[in-house]
Scaffold this motif. Structure first.
Motif, PDB file in Angstrom:
ATOM      1  N   VAL A 195      21.203  10.101  51.383  1.00 14.50           N
ATOM      2  CA  VAL A 195      20.674  10.973  52.437  1.00 14.50           C
ATOM      3  C   VAL A 195      21.742  11.503  53.388  1.00 14.50           C
ATOM      4  O   VAL A 195      21.416  12.140  54.396  1.00 14.50           O
ATOM      5  N   GLY A 196      23.033  11.261  53.103  1.00 15.70           N
ATOM      6  CA  GLY A 196      24.095  11.834  53.908  1.00 15.70           C
ATOM      7  C   GLY A 196      23.958  11.530  55.394  1.00 15.70           C
ATOM      8  O   GLY A 196      23.820  10.379  55.801  1.00 15.70           O
ATOM      9  N   GLY A 197      23.953  12.578  56.218  1.00 18.14           N
ATOM     10  CA  GLY A 197      23.868  12.413  57.663  1.00 18.14           C
ATOM     11  C   GLY A 197      22.459  12.393  58.210  1.00 18.14           C
ATOM     12  O   GLY A 197      22.266  12.478  59.435  1.00 18.14           O
ATOM     13  N   ALA A 198      21.458  12.262  57.342  1.00 16.90           N
ATOM     14  CA  ALA A 198      20.069  12.345  57.798  1.00 16.90           C
ATOM     15  C   ALA A 198      19.674  11.194  58.707  1.00 16.90           C
ATOM     16  O   ALA A 198      18.745  11.331  59.509  1.00 16.90           O
ATOM     17  N   ILE A 199      20.353  10.053  58.611  1.00 20.63           N
ATOM     18  CA  ILE A 199      19.997   8.917  59.469  1.00 20.63           C
ATOM     19  C   ILE A 199      20.203   9.289  60.933  1.00 20.63           C
ATOM     20  O   ILE A 199      19.347   9.033  61.778  1.00 20.63           O
ATOM     21  N   GLU A 200      21.332   9.916  61.243  1.00 18.36           N
ATOM     22  CA  GLU A 200      21.582  10.349  62.618  1.00 18.36           C
ATOM     23  C   GLU A 200      20.591  11.422  63.054  1.00 18.36           C
ATOM     24  O   GLU A 200      20.170  11.464  64.209  1.00 18.36           O
ATOM     25  N   GLN A 201      20.223  12.282  62.122  1.00 16.20           N
ATOM     26  CA  GLN A 201      19.295  13.362  62.463  1.00 16.20           C
ATOM     27  C   GLN A 201      17.889  12.834  62.692  1.00 16.20           C
ATOM     28  O   GLN A 201      17.206  13.250  63.641  1.00 16.20           O
ATOM     29  N   ILE A 202      17.441  11.929  61.842  1.00 16.62           N
ATOM     30  CA  ILE A 202      16.112  11.335  62.010  1.00 16.62           C
ATOM     31  C   ILE A 202      16.045  10.545  63.318  1.00 16.62           C
ATOM     32  O   ILE A 202      15.028  10.546  64.024  1.00 16.62           O
ATOM     33  N   ALA A 203      17.156   9.896  63.669  1.00 17.36           N
ATOM     34  CA  ALA A 203      17.199   9.103  64.903  1.00 17.36           C
ATOM     35  C   ALA A 203      17.273   9.977  66.147  1.00 17.36           C
ATOM     36  O   ALA A 203      17.030   9.509  67.259  1.00 17.36           O
ATOM     37  N   GLY A 204      17.633  11.253  65.977  1.00 20.31           N
ATOM     38  CA  GLY A 204      17.782  12.146  67.117  1.00 20.31           C
ATOM     39  C   GLY A 204      19.160  12.116  67.745  1.00 20.31           C
ATOM     40  O   GLY A 204      19.402  12.790  68.749  1.00 20.31           O
ATOM     41  N   VAL A 205      20.085  11.350  67.145  1.00 18.63           N
ATOM     42  CA  VAL A 205      21.455  11.299  67.651  1.00 18.63           C
ATOM     43  C   VAL A 205      22.178  12.604  67.366  1.00 18.63           C
ATOM     44  O   VAL A 205      22.970  13.093  68.172  1.00 18.63           O
ATOM     45  N   GLN A 206      21.939  13.173  66.201  1.00 22.42           N
ATOM     46  CA  GLN A 206      22.492  14.478  65.837  1.00 22.42           C
ATOM     47  C   GLN A 206      21.357  15.484  65.847  1.00 22.42           C
ATOM     48  O   GLN A 206      20.317  15.266  65.215  1.00 22.42           O
ATOM     49  N   LYS A 207      21.545  16.572  66.562  1.00 20.86           N
ATOM     50  CA  LYS A 207      20.479  17.550  66.719  1.00 20.86           C
ATOM     51  C   LYS A 207      20.194  18.254  65.403  1.00 20.86           C
ATOM     52  O   LYS A 207      21.100  18.769  64.748  1.00 20.86           O
ATOM     53  N   LEU A 208      18.945  18.252  65.015  1.00 18.61           N
ATOM     54  CA  LEU A 208      18.517  18.858  63.763  1.00 18.61           C
ATOM     55  C   LEU A 208      18.249  20.341  63.951  1.00 18.61           C
ATOM     56  O   LEU A 208      17.637  20.751  64.941  1.00 18.61           O
ATOM     57  N   ALA A 209      18.710  21.143  63.009  1.00 12.45           N
ATOM     58  CA  ALA A 209      18.459  22.581  63.080  1.00 12.45           C
ATOM     59  C   ALA A 209      16.962  22.861  63.006  1.00 12.45           C
ATOM     60  O   ALA A 209      16.241  22.191  62.265  1.00 12.45           O
ATOM     61  N   PRO A 210      16.464  23.819  63.773  1.00 11.39           N
ATOM     62  CA  PRO A 210      15.061  24.205  63.632  1.00 11.39           C
ATOM     63  C   PRO A 210      14.750  24.549  62.183  1.00 11.39           C
ATOM     64  O   PRO A 210      15.576  25.147  61.487  1.00 11.39           O
ATOM     65  N   ARG A 211      13.566  24.167  61.733  1.00 11.90           N
ATOM     66  CA  ARG A 211      13.240  24.350  60.313  1.00 11.90           C
ATOM     67  C   ARG A 211      13.266  25.814  59.897  1.00 11.90           C
ATOM     68  O   ARG A 211      13.546  26.130  58.746  1.00 11.90           O
ATOM     69  N   TRP A 212      12.997  26.738  60.823  1.00 11.27           N
ATOM     70  CA  TRP A 212      13.014  28.152  60.436  1.00 11.27           C
ATOM     71  C   TRP A 212      14.431  28.596  60.090  1.00 11.27           C
ATOM     72  O   TRP A 212      14.623  29.476  59.241  1.00 11.27           O
ATOM     73  N   ILE A 213      15.427  27.979  60.730  1.00 11.11           N
ATOM     74  CA  ILE A 213      16.810  28.298  60.390  1.00 11.11           C
ATOM     75  C   ILE A 213      17.124  27.808  58.984  1.00 11.11           C
ATOM     76  O   ILE A 213      17.768  28.498  58.188  1.00 11.11           O
ATOM     77  N   GLY A 214      16.658  26.593  58.668  1.00 14.07           N
ATOM     78  CA  GLY A 214      16.865  26.066  57.330  1.00 14.07           C
ATOM     79  C   GLY A 214      16.197  26.918  56.268  1.00 14.07           C
ATOM     80  O   GLY A 214      16.748  27.149  55.188  1.00 14.07           O
ATOM     81  N   ARG A 215      15.007  27.414  56.562  1.00 14.21           N
ATOM     82  CA  ARG A 215      14.277  28.213  55.577  1.00 14.21           C
ATOM     83  C   ARG A 215      14.924  29.583  55.369  1.00 14.21           C
ATOM     84  O   ARG A 215      14.690  30.234  54.354  1.00 14.21           O
ATOM     85  N   LEU A 216      15.723  30.017  56.324  1.00 14.80           N
ATOM     86  CA  LEU A 216      16.477  31.263  56.153  1.00 14.80           C
ATOM     87  C   LEU A 216      17.816  31.026  55.454  1.00 14.80           C
ATOM     88  O   LEU A 216      18.554  31.981  55.177  1.00 14.80           O
ATOM     89  N   GLY A 217      18.124  29.763  55.168  1.00 14.43           N
ATOM     90  CA  GLY A 217      19.397  29.446  54.525  1.00 14.43           C
ATOM     91  C   GLY A 217      20.575  29.496  55.464  1.00 14.43           C
ATOM     92  O   GLY A 217      21.720  29.670  55.031  1.00 14.43           O
ATOM     93  N   LEU A 218      20.333  29.324  56.773  1.00 14.75           N
ATOM     94  CA  LEU A 218      21.402  29.448  57.762  1.00 14.75           C
ATOM     95  C   LEU A 218      21.729  28.122  58.454  1.00 14.75           C
ATOM     96  O   LEU A 218      22.363  28.111  59.514  1.00 14.75           O
ATOM     97  N   GLU A 219      21.332  27.016  57.862  1.00 15.74           N
ATOM     98  CA  GLU A 219      21.596  25.726  58.481  1.00 15.74           C
ATOM     99  C   GLU A 219      23.098  25.457  58.595  1.00 15.74           C
ATOM    100  O   GLU A 219      23.549  24.769  59.502  1.00 15.74           O
ATOM    101  N   TRP A 220      23.877  26.034  57.652  1.00 11.91           N
ATOM    102  CA  TRP A 220      25.332  25.871  57.712  1.00 11.91           C
ATOM    103  C   TRP A 220      25.891  26.432  59.027  1.00 11.91           C
ATOM    104  O   TRP A 220      26.833  25.881  59.611  1.00 11.91           O
ATOM    105  N   ALA A 221      25.304  27.543  59.495  1.00 14.83           N
ATOM    106  CA  ALA A 221      25.771  28.154  60.736  1.00 14.83           C
ATOM    107  C   ALA A 221      25.456  27.257  61.935  1.00 14.83           C
ATOM    108  O   ALA A 221      26.265  27.146  62.869  1.00 14.83           O
ATOM    109  N   TRP A 222      24.313  26.625  61.897  1.00 13.07           N
ATOM    110  CA  TRP A 222      23.930  25.696  62.963  1.00 13.07           C
ATOM    111  C   TRP A 222      24.912  24.523  63.020  1.00 13.07           C
ATOM    112  O   TRP A 222      25.395  24.149  64.082  1.00 13.07           O
ATOM    113  N   ARG A 223      25.198  23.954  61.858  1.00 13.46           N
ATOM    114  CA  ARG A 223      26.124  22.817  61.814  1.00 13.46           C
ATOM    115  C   ARG A 223      27.535  23.233  62.203  1.00 13.46           C
ATOM    116  O   ARG A 223      28.261  22.472  62.841  1.00 13.46           O
ATOM    117  N   LEU A 224      27.915  24.436  61.814  1.00  9.56           N
ATOM    118  CA  LEU A 224      29.245  24.929  62.178  1.00  9.56           C
ATOM    119  C   LEU A 224      29.366  25.077  63.687  1.00  9.56           C
ATOM    120  O   LEU A 224      30.415  24.771  64.280  1.00  9.56           O
TER     121      LEU A 224
END
Length: 258
Positions: A195-224
């Motif tokens: 699950v890579g970095g999902a543990i931090e994301q599920i815990a809320g330590v790392q901010k998760l990209a809004p799902r609409w950004i992921g569905r547009l294929g732009l999650e890389w930009a959020w992480r960048l």
């Protein structure tokens, strides 16, 4: 239970495209059957590793489920199907770990979960969150910071005592895959999910990209934007490495053509 692999054009890999509901049904079947299963995901980073590291390629070849994580992998896979072939909307098949972990409460018979990875605060936070997601299940955690041979041995012994049904392993790629490959004989039967970095994301330590950004294929930009030093090479450098690897694979084929 054997799931059909489907080819992803141009990338020379295959995957097991599933929606969230399909995956939870598959996980329920795995839990009921017992035994050792591996659930992994494909993005451009994993594709690059697959074409550059034989051990990584072998591990993916033997995995039971290869989800589609990265948007480029999804778009290329989508080219293989017809619009009227009965598929769900294409974006429903993009399953990063944070897309399906919140649905684990729908997995029939899931009573024991182990979470390995991230720092102690994030690991504890993910354990608490999973206890909410899967009420009644026992959820145990072990941080993964400072991972070395001794920690790895301790983790194997810990898992052998707990005998979980599902293990979420978040050590980053390719360490998490390497651990599973070299410890296969010693691991207790369970469904192991990288699950890579999902543990931090599920815990809320790392901010998760809004799902609409992921569905547009732009999650890389959020992480960048949030982690430029960590993500910049994968975004701007690694695609060129992958392109070189793919061209190298094709050159012998092109030379053989009349």
């Amino acid at each position: 239970m054997t799931l059909e692999r489907q080819s992803v054009p141009f990338l020379d890999v295959d995957a097991t495209p599933l929606t969230v509901s399909q995956l939870t049904a598959v996980l329920g079947t795995f839990v009921a059957e017992g035994g050792t299963r591996f659930v992994v995901g494909h993005n451009l980073h994993s594709v690059t590793l697959l074409h550059s590291e034989p051990t990584f390629r072998s591990f993916y070849a033997n995995a039971d489920v290869v989800l589609i994580d990265g948007a480029p992998v999804l778009w290329l896979w989508a080219k293989t199907g017809e619009e009227d072939d009965g598929r769900a909307p294409v974006m429903d098949y993009r399953l990063g770990s944070t897309d399906w972990i919140p649905a684990l409460g729908n997995v029939q018979g899931l009573e024991r979960i182990a979470v390995i990875g991230a720092g102690s605060v994030a690991n504890a936070g993910a354990v608490a969150k999973l206890q909410q997601i899967v009420p009644g299940a026992r959820v145990d955690g072990m941080p993964g910071e400072g991972w070395n041979c001794d920690v790895e041995e301790t983790a194997v012994e810990w898992l052998s005592r707990l005998r979980p049904q599902l293990v979420l392993l978040g050590l980053g790629m390719p360490l998490q895959e390497q651990v599973l490959a070299r410890r296969l004989a010693a691991l207790p039967p369970a469904v192991y999910c990288t699950v890579g970095g999902a543990i931090e994301q599920i815990a809320g330590v790392q901010k998760l990209a809004p799902r609409w950004i992921g569905r547009l294929g732009l999650e890389w930009a959020w992480r960048l934007m949030l982690h430029p030093q960590r993500v910049a090479y994968r975004v701007f450098g690694e695609p060129w490495v992958l392109l070189g690897l793919l061209l190298r694979r094709r050159l012998p084929q092109l030379r053989r053509q009349p």
